[in-house]
Design a protein around this motif. Structure first.
Motif, PDB file in Angstrom:
ATOM      1  N   GLU A  45     128.765  44.364  33.350  1.00 14.86           N
ATOM      2  CA  GLU A  45     128.766  45.058  34.761  1.00 14.86           C
ATOM      3  C   GLU A  45     127.180  44.527  35.112  1.00 14.86           C
ATOM      4  O   GLU A  45     127.165  43.941  36.135  1.00 14.86           O
ATOM      5  CB  GLU A  45     128.403  46.626  34.351  1.00 14.86           C
ATOM      6  N   LEU A  46     126.317  44.339  34.358  1.00 18.45           N
ATOM      7  CA  LEU A  46     124.924  43.841  34.645  1.00 18.45           C
ATOM      8  C   LEU A  46     125.378  42.628  35.089  1.00 18.45           C
ATOM      9  O   LEU A  46     124.566  41.659  35.818  1.00 18.45           O
ATOM     10  CB  LEU A  46     123.906  43.996  33.741  1.00 18.45           C
ATOM     11  N   ALA A  48     127.847  40.737  36.370  1.00 12.36           N
ATOM     12  CA  ALA A  48     128.293  40.771  37.525  1.00 12.36           C
ATOM     13  C   ALA A  48     127.349  40.949  38.740  1.00 12.36           C
ATOM     14  O   ALA A  48     127.225  40.221  39.619  1.00 12.36           O
ATOM     15  CB  ALA A  48     129.548  41.661  37.681  1.00 12.36           C
ATOM     16  N   ILE A  49     126.430  41.923  38.266  1.00  8.74           N
ATOM     17  CA  ILE A  49     125.308  42.368  39.402  1.00  8.74           C
ATOM     18  C   ILE A  49     124.356  40.973  39.575  1.00  8.74           C
ATOM     19  O   ILE A  49     123.905  40.647  40.568  1.00  8.74           O
ATOM     20  CB  ILE A  49     124.435  43.264  39.051  1.00  8.74           C
ATOM     21  N   ILE A  50     123.931  40.482  38.443  1.00  8.53           N
ATOM     22  CA  ILE A  50     123.036  39.114  38.317  1.00  8.53           C
ATOM     23  C   ILE A  50     123.558  37.942  39.062  1.00  8.53           C
ATOM     24  O   ILE A  50     123.141  37.100  39.964  1.00  8.53           O
ATOM     25  CB  ILE A  50     122.746  38.872  36.868  1.00  8.53           C
ATOM     26  N   GLN A  51     125.127  37.863  38.871  1.00  9.91           N
ATOM     27  CA  GLN A  51     125.649  36.745  39.500  1.00  9.91           C
ATOM     28  C   GLN A  51     125.698  36.948  40.862  1.00  9.91           C
ATOM     29  O   GLN A  51     125.698  35.893  41.826  1.00  9.91           O
ATOM     30  CB  GLN A  51     127.049  36.738  38.973  1.00  9.91           C
ATOM     31  N   ASP A  52     125.969  38.271  41.523  1.00  8.81           N
ATOM     32  CA  ASP A  52     125.807  38.361  42.944  1.00  8.81           C
ATOM     33  C   ASP A  52     124.568  38.258  43.615  1.00  8.81           C
ATOM     34  O   ASP A  52     124.243  37.555  44.525  1.00  8.81           O
ATOM     35  CB  ASP A  52     126.155  39.879  43.123  1.00  8.81           C
ATOM     36  N   ALA A 158     116.400  45.825  36.641  1.00 14.78           N
ATOM     37  CA  ALA A 158     117.197  46.271  35.670  1.00 14.78           C
ATOM     38  C   ALA A 158     116.466  46.782  34.452  1.00 14.78           C
ATOM     39  O   ALA A 158     115.798  46.131  33.562  1.00 14.78           O
ATOM     40  CB  ALA A 158     117.973  45.225  35.063  1.00 14.78           C
ATOM     41  N   VAL A 159     116.429  48.322  34.512  1.00 15.44           N
ATOM     42  CA  VAL A 159     115.661  48.903  33.599  1.00 15.44           C
ATOM     43  C   VAL A 159     116.204  49.135  32.153  1.00 15.44           C
ATOM     44  O   VAL A 159     117.285  50.023  32.296  1.00 15.44           O
ATOM     45  CB  VAL A 159     114.985  50.194  34.343  1.00 15.44           C
ATOM     46  N   TYR A 160     115.708  48.978  31.283  1.00 14.72           N
ATOM     47  CA  TYR A 160     116.518  49.203  29.890  1.00 14.72           C
ATOM     48  C   TYR A 160     115.979  50.347  29.225  1.00 14.72           C
ATOM     49  O   TYR A 160     114.531  50.569  29.301  1.00 14.72           O
ATOM     50  CB  TYR A 160     116.174  47.852  28.686  1.00 14.72           C
ATOM     51  N   GLY A 189     126.999  51.253  32.152  1.00 14.79           N
ATOM     52  CA  GLY A 189     127.469  51.787  30.957  1.00 14.79           C
ATOM     53  C   GLY A 189     126.712  51.721  29.826  1.00 14.79           C
ATOM     54  O   GLY A 189     126.616  52.469  28.930  1.00 14.79           O
ATOM     55  N   SER A 190     126.105  50.504  29.830  1.00 15.89           N
ATOM     56  CA  SER A 190     125.171  50.194  28.738  1.00 15.89           C
ATOM     57  C   SER A 190     123.861  50.929  28.422  1.00 15.89           C
ATOM     58  O   SER A 190     123.102  50.693  27.682  1.00 15.89           O
ATOM     59  CB  SER A 190     124.967  48.789  28.792  1.00 15.89           C
TER      60      SER A 190
END
Length: 203
Positions: A45-46, A48-52, A158-160, A189-190
């Protein structure tokens, strides 16, 4: 005019130092590098977001330490690699790169220009650049300088769900007063939460 967008992988306590690898950034004796991959090795999921996000990158604006880290990675990785790695390597090699430094004199990564008067030169870049966003990764000291001169248009974080208790923080003590308007919030989901903040238009 282009927008200056700060993107960061960040812990709950605001640390952005050395997310990818142990040896990535040992400044200050930091011994917790690689915390991002230790949280989870893969996050489609992340990714895909980074690629965008990165598809919109028209230029890179980096602090000297981050530039040196990237010089040893993106500047030497193969442009023929499959998938996102090859695509991003090609992109980073071709787009303009601006590095804030008072000591760098002969940058070896192609299409790199050194900025000495950071506030003045970045303001001009922001006004004159037309092709995509001006992207900042890492570069905590540079981000503070940009924020002090109201030059950051957007933060994408992107907060872990991890607390390190040490390391370079994005919003460290002494960071200039800044007001934001929250944009999109995406819990993944991660366990990572992706949040966008825009410069506030309020007084």
């Amino acid at each position: 005019m282009s927008e200056i967008v700060v993107q960061e992988f960040v812990t709950l306590d605001g640390v952005i130092q050395g997310p990818g690898m142990f040896e990535e950034d040992r400044d200050g004796g930091f011994a917790l590098g690689g915390w991002q991959s230790r949280h989870r090795d893969d996050d489609p999921e992340l990714d895909a977001i980074i690629q965008d996000w990165e598809s919109r990158t028209g230029a890179l604006l980096l602090g000297r330490r981050t530039y040196d880290i990237w010089l040893g990675a993106w500047a030497v990785w193969s442009e023929d690699a499959e998938g996102f790695l090859g695509e991003q390597t090609r992109r980073y090699n071709r787009i303009p790169k601006y590095v804030a430094s008072t000591t760098l004199t002969d940058p070896t990564w192609r299409n790199t220009r050194v900025l000495r008067d950071v506030p003045g030169e970045v303001a001009r870049l922001r006004a004159e650049h037309r092709d995509g966003e001006i992207r900042v990764w890492g570069s905590s000291r540079l981000v503070a300088i940009l924020a002090a001169h109201d030059l950051v248009d957007e933060y994408r974080l992107a907060v872990y769900p991890i607390v390190l208790g040490t390391g370079k923080r994005l919003f460290a003590d002494g960071f200039p007063l800044s007001r934001f308007e929250r944009g999109e919030v995406r819990p993944l989901g991660s366990g990572v939460t992706v949040t966008t903040y825009r410069r506030s238009t309020a007084g």
